[in-house]
Design a protein around this motif. Structure first.
Motif, PDB file in Angstrom:
ATOM      1  N   MET A 293      29.411  47.482  51.350  1.00 55.30           N
ATOM      2  CA  MET A 293      29.463  45.498  51.311  1.00 55.30           C
ATOM      3  C   MET A 293      30.276  45.509  52.380  1.00 55.30           C
ATOM      4  O   MET A 293      31.012  46.649  52.249  1.00 55.30           O
ATOM      5  CB  MET A 293      29.514  45.321  49.968  1.00 55.30           C
ATOM      6  CG  MET A 293      28.050  45.948  49.235  1.00 55.30           C
ATOM      7  SD  MET A 293      28.316  44.388  47.818  1.00 55.30           S
ATOM      8  CE  MET A 293      29.319  46.276  46.763  1.00 55.30           C
ATOM      9  N   VAL A 294      30.634  44.422  52.854  1.00 54.99           N
ATOM     10  CA  VAL A 294      31.332  44.037  53.398  1.00 54.99           C
ATOM     11  C   VAL A 294      32.421  42.436  52.744  1.00 54.99           C
ATOM     12  O   VAL A 294      31.384  41.829  51.815  1.00 54.99           O
ATOM     13  CB  VAL A 294      31.133  42.778  54.336  1.00 54.99           C
ATOM     14  CG1 VAL A 294      32.625  42.051  55.588  1.00 54.99           C
ATOM     15  CG2 VAL A 294      30.272  43.414  55.422  1.00 54.99           C
ATOM     16  N   ALA A 295      33.629  42.837  52.440  1.00 54.33           N
ATOM     17  CA  ALA A 295      34.047  41.605  51.707  1.00 54.33           C
ATOM     18  C   ALA A 295      35.246  41.232  52.890  1.00 54.33           C
ATOM     19  O   ALA A 295      35.198  41.468  54.166  1.00 54.33           O
ATOM     20  CB  ALA A 295      35.446  42.764  50.620  1.00 54.33           C
ATOM     21  N   HIS A 296      35.880  40.218  52.342  1.00 53.50           N
ATOM     22  CA  HIS A 296      36.861  39.429  52.899  1.00 53.50           C
ATOM     23  C   HIS A 296      38.073  38.862  52.508  1.00 53.50           C
ATOM     24  O   HIS A 296      37.841  37.936  51.827  1.00 53.50           O
ATOM     25  CB  HIS A 296      35.799  38.187  53.443  1.00 53.50           C
ATOM     26  CG  HIS A 296      36.853  37.496  54.058  1.00 53.50           C
ATOM     27  ND1 HIS A 296      35.950  35.712  54.470  1.00 53.50           N
ATOM     28  CD2 HIS A 296      37.315  36.827  55.552  1.00 53.50           C
ATOM     29  CE1 HIS A 296      37.114  35.328  55.746  1.00 53.50           C
ATOM     30  NE2 HIS A 296      37.402  36.272  56.797  1.00 53.50           N
ATOM     31  N   ASP A 297      38.927  39.663  53.036  1.00 53.71           N
ATOM     32  CA  ASP A 297      40.663  39.807  52.240  1.00 53.71           C
ATOM     33  C   ASP A 297      41.663  38.740  53.110  1.00 53.71           C
ATOM     34  O   ASP A 297      41.526  39.219  54.731  1.00 53.71           O
ATOM     35  CB  ASP A 297      40.607  41.243  52.252  1.00 53.71           C
ATOM     36  CG  ASP A 297      40.000  41.924  51.442  1.00 53.71           C
ATOM     37  OD1 ASP A 297      39.360  40.988  50.258  1.00 53.71           O
ATOM     38  OD2 ASP A 297      40.427  42.999  50.831  1.00 53.71           O
ATOM     39  N   GLY A 298      41.581  37.444  52.965  1.00 50.40           N
ATOM     40  CA  GLY A 298      42.419  36.986  53.737  1.00 50.40           C
ATOM     41  C   GLY A 298      41.293  37.014  55.371  1.00 50.40           C
ATOM     42  O   GLY A 298      40.856  35.693  55.517  1.00 50.40           O
ATOM     43  N   ASP A 299      42.002  37.076  56.272  1.00 46.29           N
ATOM     44  CA  ASP A 299      41.632  36.839  57.890  1.00 46.29           C
ATOM     45  C   ASP A 299      40.870  37.759  58.198  1.00 46.29           C
ATOM     46  O   ASP A 299      40.118  37.996  59.135  1.00 46.29           O
ATOM     47  CB  ASP A 299      43.173  36.594  58.317  1.00 46.29           C
ATOM     48  CG  ASP A 299      43.753  35.312  58.454  1.00 46.29           C
ATOM     49  OD1 ASP A 299      43.295  34.178  57.811  1.00 46.29           O
ATOM     50  OD2 ASP A 299      45.313  35.870  58.695  1.00 46.29           O
TER      51      ASP A 299
END
Lengths: 481, 131, 464
Positions: A293-299
């Motif tokens: 899956m895709v995660a969004h950490d900060g930028d």
């Protein structure tokens, strides 16, 4: 004529002498003794051959294609061209995250949008098609029960109207399947459900709106019945088009859902695929979602893999699943926006109910005349078959002569001689009227000259094909005479 | 109405059972069953030696539109599968009660066939399924 | 309104015909408490122009690198005609050819595809695709367990030289059905499955999986392995690369009797890399096993006038008829991808594929020779390779790869996660798309990076 029959030995060598490349570093004992026997044709011959073949197809771009349960709506061209930009096409699946922030941003936002429209807690995009999404969903249900130490749940309930993939997927997860009957008004028979649900019930797989073209009015009761018994609810998203932005599976009480992006989100059907079958889950199933899956950490966007999700049911394909299809769905979702998504369900439902009303007026029998249609509805030709001797298949084949792709025939299995008709929201009223008029005309032909139907189609590249011969005398690959 | 030979026994799954001279059983599907399934394209018959309980899947009959399991009518051991059907599955359509037999079975208990339907009972079953 | 053709007047007429006053009335069977829905987190509609700009910017972000990764997905040249034809609306927007008479284009193309694949693999029959190579191997494992009547066990011998993602996928798909995967180690010197790795008394097992070339790019002794498996009453599942098959012995000719099932990733045949999909899995088998094969199959037949035509056949095996007893739950396949592959194979022909294969082999060997000429870089396995090889570094690989990335170059696939026993090992690949200049670029960058690392002596993270 087959491409092989246009082949001539030596054409690829051309008039001069060909420099032979042999893969000289590979020891001889590994090499094949003869060439693979692919056709030798010029590029022009190939282009002409496959262009001509394409012209023998019915498709959405050329014909009205009201194939029930398949949502054959317009596939916007922008979705294709934007998903095929070189930056997306050339990216290797294992290339570092820093070289994939563009595609990962799209996938992440798609995950978020799908969560919102389905009312689920989390989404994994990786399943390659609806059936793989079903497998993933049932595997998560099994993983959940196993994690609870609840191993006595061995049975999955499936309504008799369900797609064949439902029972097949449950079996792949090690479950036995018990069918639940559909009551005469098209809803699941809740009394029967209550009789068979119990401590052995792992879950119920439900399509709502169902394959018979109605919204199950007892959904809340069904949901609480299964949950009370400790089972989980699986939502088959085949008919999500009918309720997009109107009702959310999460609000109906479903624990897991798959979506068919090639239906609701208008990615191409491609002559049989590729599809994409993302899964959404409630909170308790979230740890088990398939990876990646895709995660969004900060930028930064990054992949979530087995390392991040120790309880995952695992990987369903070598890489990310059908990324290019997901990009098409993403573009479609951005073009529609929330306003457009609601219109999808509204106008697909309007078109189906309009056709249903008009066909009734023309003398066709509806399977559920007292019900609202969802985005599709069923006509049964049982009476015509009995009185006129022309069956559903005859009507379907005759429709082809008039330039309409036939609706789905003989599905769902529980309704005899049925046509499942799904116009979709992208068809205009004139097209619907032309189809209805044609059905009326064919009905008249059936009364006056039934042979016209039984021998149909008359105007296509081939006439009716001998399926029995195809199965008895299997010819699955061409051999030179 | 389809043919229902009086000398045979029947199951609710539309199979027929014939008691052969040696006391062993011959099993096939009825004329009614082959009619429902349509033109046969493939028949999978069991190998000799297998032991089956009633209701277990023994054979598969496949038409263009359906593939259907054939269940063991009574407990017993397979003596022979009808290998001729591999090349001529249509025999099940043309002569369901003769050349279209599927397998021969040695019953564990000769009296077990008494539990099966006779021709009259099977006729009634067919009549009830009409509606 | 995007993609909705209705005029207000028409909507009114349609509502009148139905006998309701508003579209909302059509949803009156849905319990009202369920209808209080908000999807506000979905962004508002945007014009095609705006979405185009967004997508172009994002595609630009992913950019183009000089890449030497293979590891299951391979960059090959695709003639422009392939996707021009494949995205014609008549192919792109048709569905599964249920109405054969109105789908002869797709059906004939699929029949041609089946013919091409069975010839490449040297086997009798091919299906019309599965999702990808990894899930295709899972289906092959399930098929072998069904088909091997001699074996009572549900055990599959799976070499560690099979792509690690394939092994994980197989595990995820078959583990609910009591199928056991027994992992076979590889020969540390050759990088292949040698007789020493085969169990002395394997007991009853349903099938042996044989990759060719294997995940390390190494060629396996397929004849020996095939005969060994057959001598134990097991079936053989070949996992092969279709470009390699242009040159290599086809699975149907392995050993005395040939592999029973062949499967693999179809991507190298005209499918763009696309971050991992859509690709497709191909599957071929011996005629005797055809009824156990999952997926759609097209057969040639005749129409009422005796004219040849094509149709879906053996459908009784499939989920829409056989439901819980189907060979697989697969329904939608990867039709458009094999449309591209068929056109790709027709345009290239056997010669074109052979050239792509041979050049890839040459380029990879050149790359290996040049890289291993650098100090601190060695080839790990002795045996011949097809178009990939494992290299070992005597400095921390992670830092080397990051330094290469900073030069917009992807050096290969690091094996440290999947094969911890191989220290600082890198899987590299150079297909026919790499020029000598590309290879030299890699060599020069690496030489510079390694020399710097040597002088610094401790790993310093380069600034990216």
């Amino acid at each position: 004529m087959l491409i092989f029959e246009q082949s001539k030995a030596g054409r690829k060598d051309g008039p001069g002498k060909r420099k032979k490349k042999q893969g000289s570093a590979i020891p001889k004992n590994f090499l094949r003794k003869q060439s693979a026997g692919l056709p030798e044709v010029s590029e022009l011959q190939a282009v002409r051959h496959y262009t001509r073949l394409s012209q023998k197809n019915f498709s959405i771009d050329t014909h009205f294609y009201p194939l029930g349960s398949c949502t054959m709506k317009y596939n916007p061209r922008a979705c294709n061209s934007l998903a095929m930009l070189p930056g997306f096409l050339n990216r290797h699946p294992l290339s570092p995250d820093m070289f994939g922030q563009g595609v990962m941003a799209c996938l992440y936002e798609l995950q978020e949008m799908l969560k919102e429209v389905t009312g689920m807690n989390a989404v994994s995009l990786t399943p390659a098609a609806g059936a793989q999404g079903e497998f993933a969903g049932m595997a998560m249900i099994r993983a959940y029960h196993d994690a609870q130490g609840d191993t006595a749940r061995t049975e999955v309930l499936v309504p008799d109207a369900a797609h064949g993939t439902n029972p097949a997927s449950a079996v792949m997860c090690g479950y036995t399947v018990r069918e639940i009957p559909t009551s005469s008004n098209g809803d699941v028979d809740v009394d029967e459900l209550k009789k068979v649900v119990g401590p052995q019930t792992a879950g119920l797989m439900l399509t709502n709106p169902s394959t018979v073209g109605v919204f199950d009015r007892n959904i809340q009761e069904i949901s609480s019945t299964v949950h009370k018994a400790g089972g989980l609810l699986y939502y088959d998203g085949a008919n999500l088009n009918a309720i997009l932005g109107k009702v959310r599976p999460g609000d109906m009480g479903f624990d897991v859902i798959h979506m068919n992006l090639h239906k609701t989100f208008s990615t191409p059907h491609g002559g049989g695929g590729p599809g994409a079958g993302p899964v959404g889950v409630s909170e308790r199933l979230t740890p088990f979602l398939p990876v990646p899956m895709v995660a969004h950490d900060g930028d930064e966007y990054r992949w979530l893999t087995e390392k991040d999700c120790p309880q995952t049911i695992g990987r369903l394909s070598a890489f990310m699943g059908n990324t290019g299809v997901l990009l098409r769905a993403y573009v479609y979702a951005r073009l529609l926006g929330k306003e457009g998504m609601i219109r999808v369900s509204e106008y697909s439902t309007l078109n189906a109910n309009y056709m249903m009303a008009e066909m009734k007026k023309k003398g066709f029998d509806l399977a559920y005349p007292d019900r609202r249609a969802t985005h599709e509805f069923i006509v049964t030709m049982k009476r015509q078959a009995k009185e006129l001797g022309t069956n559903t298949m005859d009507f379907a084949k005759r429709l082809l002569d008039y330039g309409f792709h036939a609706p789905t025939t003989y599905f769902p299995l529980l309704i005899p001689e049925c046509l499942l008709i799904e116009p979709t929201e992208t068809e205009d009223k004139d097209t619907l009227d032309a189809f209805i008029d044609t059905m009326e005309k064919i009905l008249k032909e059936a009364q006056e000259n039934p042979e016209q139907l039984k021998d149909a189609p008359h105007t296509l590249p081939v006439r009716r094909l001998d399926d029995v011969r195809a199965a008895r005398e299997l010819d699955l690959a061409w051999k030179a005479e | 109405m389809s043919n229902v030979p009086v000398e045979l026994k029947y199951t609710k799954d539309h199979e027929w059972v014939r008691v052969m001279d040696d006391g062993n059983l011959m099993v096939g599907i009825t004329e009614h069953a082959q009619d429902l399934l349509g033109d046969m394209v493939f028949i999978e018959t069991p190998e000799a030696g297998g032991k089956f309980e009633p209701g277990q899947e023994v054979a598969v009959v496949e038409s263009v539109k359906a593939a259907s399991d054939v269940y063991c009518p009574v407990a017993g051991e397979i003596i022979e599968g009808n290998e001729a059907l591999a090349d001529a599955p249509e025999t099940v359509n043309s002569e369901p009660f003769e050349g279209g037999w599927l397998f021969k079975l040695k019953p564990d208990d000769a009296s077990s066939i008494d539990d099966l339907m006779d021709a009259d009972a099977y006729q009634e079953l067919l009549a009830s399924e009409e509606h | 309104m995007p993609f909705i053709p209705h005029t207000e007047k028409e909507v009114k007429e349609m509502l009148d015909a139905i006998g309701v006053s508003s579209i909302e009335d059509l949803f009156d069977e849905i319990p009202p408490e369920l209808k209080a829905v908000s999807i506000d987190a979905v962004p508002s509609t945007q014009s095609e122009m705006d979405v185009s700009r967004l997508m172009m910017e994002r595609a630009e972000e992913d950019g183009r690198q000089l890449s030497f990764i293979g590891a299951g997905a391979y960059e090959h040249h695709i003639p422009a005609a392939v996707w021009e034809l494949t995205t014609r609306g008549e192919f792109y927007t048709a569905y599964t050819p249920y109405q054969a008479e109105a789908s002869q284009g797709t059906l004939q193309l699929l029949y041609e595809y089946q013919t091409m694949m069975s010839r490449l693999n040297g086997l009798d029959v091919s299906n019309a695709s599965l999702y990808d190579g990894a899930s295709g191997l899972a289906e092959a494992v399930l098929m072998a367990v069904r088909a091997n009547r001699k074996s009572k066990s549900k055990k599959i011998l799976m070499p560690k030289t099979v792509h690690p993602h394939y092994r994980k996928t197989v595990e995820a798909i078959v583990n609910k059905q009591d199928i056991k995967l027994e992992i076979l180690d590889y020969d540390a010197t050759g990088g292949h499955l040698s007789p020493e790795q085969l169990p002395q008394s394997p007991g009853d097992f349903a099938a042996l999986v044989i990759p060719q070339p294997n995940f390390f790019g190494v060629m396996e002794d397929v004849d020996m392995l095939t005969d060994w498996a057959h001598s134990h009453g097991a079936l053989v599942i070949a996992v092969v690369n279709p470009i390699a098959l242009a040159l290599l012995q086809p699975p149907g000719e392995w050993g005395e009797n040939g592999a029973d099932i062949a499967c693999g990733e179809g991507q190298p045949l005209g499918i763009p890399l696309s971050s991992g999909g859509p690709y497709y899995g191909f599957m071929c088998c011996k005629q005797a096993l055809v009824r156990q094969m999952p997926g759609r199959i097209i057969g040639k037949t005749l129409d009422m006038d005796g004219k040849p035509g094509y149709t879906l056949t053996l459908q009784a095996r499939e989920q829409h008829i056989r439901r819980s007893k189907a060979t697989s739950n697969i329904c939608t396949n990867q039709g458009l991808m094999i449309t591209a592959s068929t056109i790709h194979m027709a345009i290239l022909g056997a010669h074109g594929l052979e050239e792509a294969a041979a050049t890839s082999n040459e380029n990879t060997n050149t790359l290996i020779d040049k890289l291993t000429a650098l100090p601190g870089v060695e080839k790990v396995f002795e045996r011949p390779v097809f178009h990939e090889a494992v290299l070992k570094f005597d400095t921390p690989l992670k830092d080397v790869l990051r330094a290469l990335n900073a030069q917009n170059l992807i050096g290969g696939y690091s094996l440290e996660d999947e094969y911890p026993e191989l220290d600082n090992a890198l899987l590299v690949c150079a297909t026919e798309t790499k020029t000598q200049a590309d290879i030299d670029t890699y060599v020069n960058h690496l030489e510079r990076i390694l020399s710097k690392q040597e002088t610094v002596k401790c790993p310093v993270s380069p600034k990216i």
